[in-house]
Design an enzyme around this catalytic site. Structure first.
Site, PDB file in Angstrom:
ATOM      1  N   SER A 153       0.808  -1.221   0.000  1.00 40.94           N
ATOM      2  CA  SER A 153       0.000   0.000   0.000  1.00 40.94           C
ATOM      3  C   SER A 153       0.841   1.270   0.000  1.00 40.94           C
ATOM      4  O   SER A 153       0.351   2.328  -0.383  1.00 40.94           O
ATOM      5  CB  SER A 153      -0.928   0.024   1.206  1.00 40.94           C
ATOM      6  OG  SER A 153      -0.178  -0.123   2.395  1.00 40.94           O
ATOM      7  N   HIS A 174      -1.535   4.127   7.196  1.00 41.30           N
ATOM      8  CA  HIS A 174      -0.861   4.818   6.086  1.00 41.30           C
ATOM      9  C   HIS A 174      -0.652   6.294   6.399  1.00 41.30           C
ATOM     10  O   HIS A 174      -1.288   6.817   7.307  1.00 41.30           O
ATOM     11  CB  HIS A 174      -1.694   4.658   4.807  1.00 41.30           C
ATOM     12  CG  HIS A 174      -2.051   3.235   4.516  1.00 41.30           C
ATOM     13  ND1 HIS A 174      -3.276   2.696   4.830  1.00 41.30           N
ATOM     14  CD2 HIS A 174      -1.318   2.229   4.017  1.00 41.30           C
ATOM     15  CE1 HIS A 174      -3.289   1.404   4.498  1.00 41.30           C
ATOM     16  NE2 HIS A 174      -2.105   1.090   4.009  1.00 41.30           N
ATOM     17  N   ASP A 186      -4.826   7.019   8.251  1.00 48.93           N
ATOM     18  CA  ASP A 186      -5.919   6.135   8.661  1.00 48.93           C
ATOM     19  C   ASP A 186      -5.499   5.113   9.711  1.00 48.93           C
ATOM     20  O   ASP A 186      -6.192   4.121   9.907  1.00 48.93           O
ATOM     21  CB  ASP A 186      -6.468   5.403   7.426  1.00 48.93           C
ATOM     22  CG  ASP A 186      -5.368   4.601   6.729  1.00 48.93           C
ATOM     23  OD1 ASP A 186      -4.217   4.614   7.216  1.00 48.93           O
ATOM     24  OD2 ASP A 186      -5.659   3.959   5.711  1.00 48.93           O
TER      25      ASP A 186
END
Ligand SMILES: *[C@@H]1O[C@H](CO)[C@@H](O)[C@H](O)[C@H]1NC(C)=O
Ligand SMILES: *[C@@H]1O[C@H](CO)[C@@H](O)[C@H](O)[C@H]1NC(C)=O
Length: 380
Positions: A37, A345, A342
């Site tokens: 990610s 991240h 979040d």
């Protein structure tokens, strides 16, 4: 920033830097990216059709963009600095995305080791490399049929001249802590790196010559890990980060750095750059106010309020029922005050800071300070 170049150029050190760096050429025609990610520009969302909800994407794209952030990722800022467009995800099938300047194989949740039934992403590093091999074979096949698709596809020589970028390993370490002791996590690191090495060598065998390898982040500073492993304050360091997780990240990075040195020696016609993201991010978390941030660890988008504003049952943007009460993980008022987006991240602001530090070249081995003028097209 420009002033510091002039300073550099006026010092005798300039000659040292030039001779250390002359083999590096940042004039890449294309970028092929592999990872999780940290550099996923839409792969997992396209590949699994799991939606990513607003307010993800709100700051820059003004809608969810497949990136786990409010805006741009480090890879986006780096592409911008190289005067290349943002990378499209290999798995994006709709809208005829152009891959002329590169392709992104990264997918959120991906691990170096093969995926298991409980993995978030089935697109582990080996799968991403296999996808690349298919991509390359398809491109060469299609180019041979004529110029019609040339504006969507890289030229054949881009596979040799292009930059191969990597940021993967964080999910292997973070995941391992759920079932293993710290010593056991340390013990899997050589296996992670030998799998990583095998993938890099497959790419080399296919003609890849320019490698840029990002090390792994201080994952102990993420709310996701703090809420589970930091309940006992003795497990936290002076920054409030889970000590064991950051020790594992450091050991992984030490061994990754050694692997990069080994690869550089073995693959003598290749260029291997190792970049120390860990140090940049830890410095940011430690000295956050100096860099203009107000919240070093609390999530901007989450549920639960201070100190972490993170509840692992409710991802950013989602609504769920807790004890019969409906609650939503909402975004904060100003994400530029926050490092963490979040709970897992980073915010666009933090990514921008990290990118600007990467582009100083100081955190890379070999350093690339003398190439700064080529890189500093960025509008920071
Ligand atoms: C924070 O900044 C100080 C002063 O510049 C520096 O000495 C220190 O190493 C930084 N912290 C981290 C974790 O990098
Ligand atoms: C749900 O109930 C449990 C047990 O009563 C409590 O500890 C928890 O804080 C509650 N959660 C919410 C979101 O109210």
């Amino acid at each position: 920033m420009c002033c510091s170049h002039f300073l550099l150029y006026s010092l005798p050190l300039f000659f040292v830097l030039v001779s250390r760096c002359e083999s590096i050429d940042f004039n890449y025609p294309a970028v092929f990216n592999f990872g999780d990610s940290n550099s996923d520009t839409g792969g997992l969302v396209a590949g699994t059709a799991e939606p990513l909800d607003p307010p993800n994407g709100q700051t820059y794209f003004h809608k969810p963009s497949g990136r786990f952030s409010d805006g741009r990722l480090i890879v986006d800022f780096l592409m911008d600095a190289m005067d290349l467009p943002f990378l499209n995800a290999y798995l994006e099938s709709v809208g005829a995305p152009s891959f002329q300047k590169g392709c992104n194989f990264a997918a959120a949740g991906s691990t170096i080791l093969p995926a298991t039934a409980s993995s978030v992403s089935p697109f582990s590093f080996g799968v991403q490399v296999a996808q690349f091999l298919r991509f390359k074979a398809r491109v060469i096949d299609l180019l041979a049929k004529g110029r019609r698709l040339a504006r969507y596809l890289p030229q054949e020589e881009y596979f040799k001249q292009g930059l191969y970028m990597f940021d993967i390993g964080q999910n292997d370490l973070a995941g391992a802590f759920y079932s293993k002791s710290e010593e056991q996590v340390f013990a899997i690191i050589p296996y992670l790196l030998s799998e990583f090495e095998a993938g890099v060598k497959r790419l080399y065998d296919q003609g890849a010559r320019r490698f840029w390898i990002h090390n792994t982040s201080p994952l102990g500073c993420l709310p996701e890990n703090i809420v589970v492993f930091g309940k006992d304050p003795s497990k936290l360091d002076e920054l409030g980060c889970v000590s064991s997780h950051n020790r594992a990240a450091k050991l992984f990075n030490l061994q990754l750095h050694a692997l990069c040195t080994k690869l550089q020696n073995e693959l003598s016609d290749a260029n291997v750059i190792y970049t120390d993201i860990f140090t940049i991010k830890l410095n940011l978390i430690s000295n956050y106010s100096k860099y203009g941030f107000e919240q070093p660890r609390m999530a901007c988008c989450g549920f639960g309020g201070p100190p972490l504003n993170y509840d692992n049952r409710i991802p950013c943007g989602r609504t769920a029922s807790l004890n019969g009460t409906t609650v939503t993980a909402k975004g904060c008022d100003d994400s530029t005050d926050y490092i963490i987006w979040d709970g897992i991240h980073y915010t666009e602001s933090a990514n921008q800071h990290v990118s600007s530090q990467i582009l100083t070249g100081k955190y890379s081995d070999p350093q690339f300070a003398d190439k700064m003028p080529f890189l500093m097209k960025l509008k920071f």
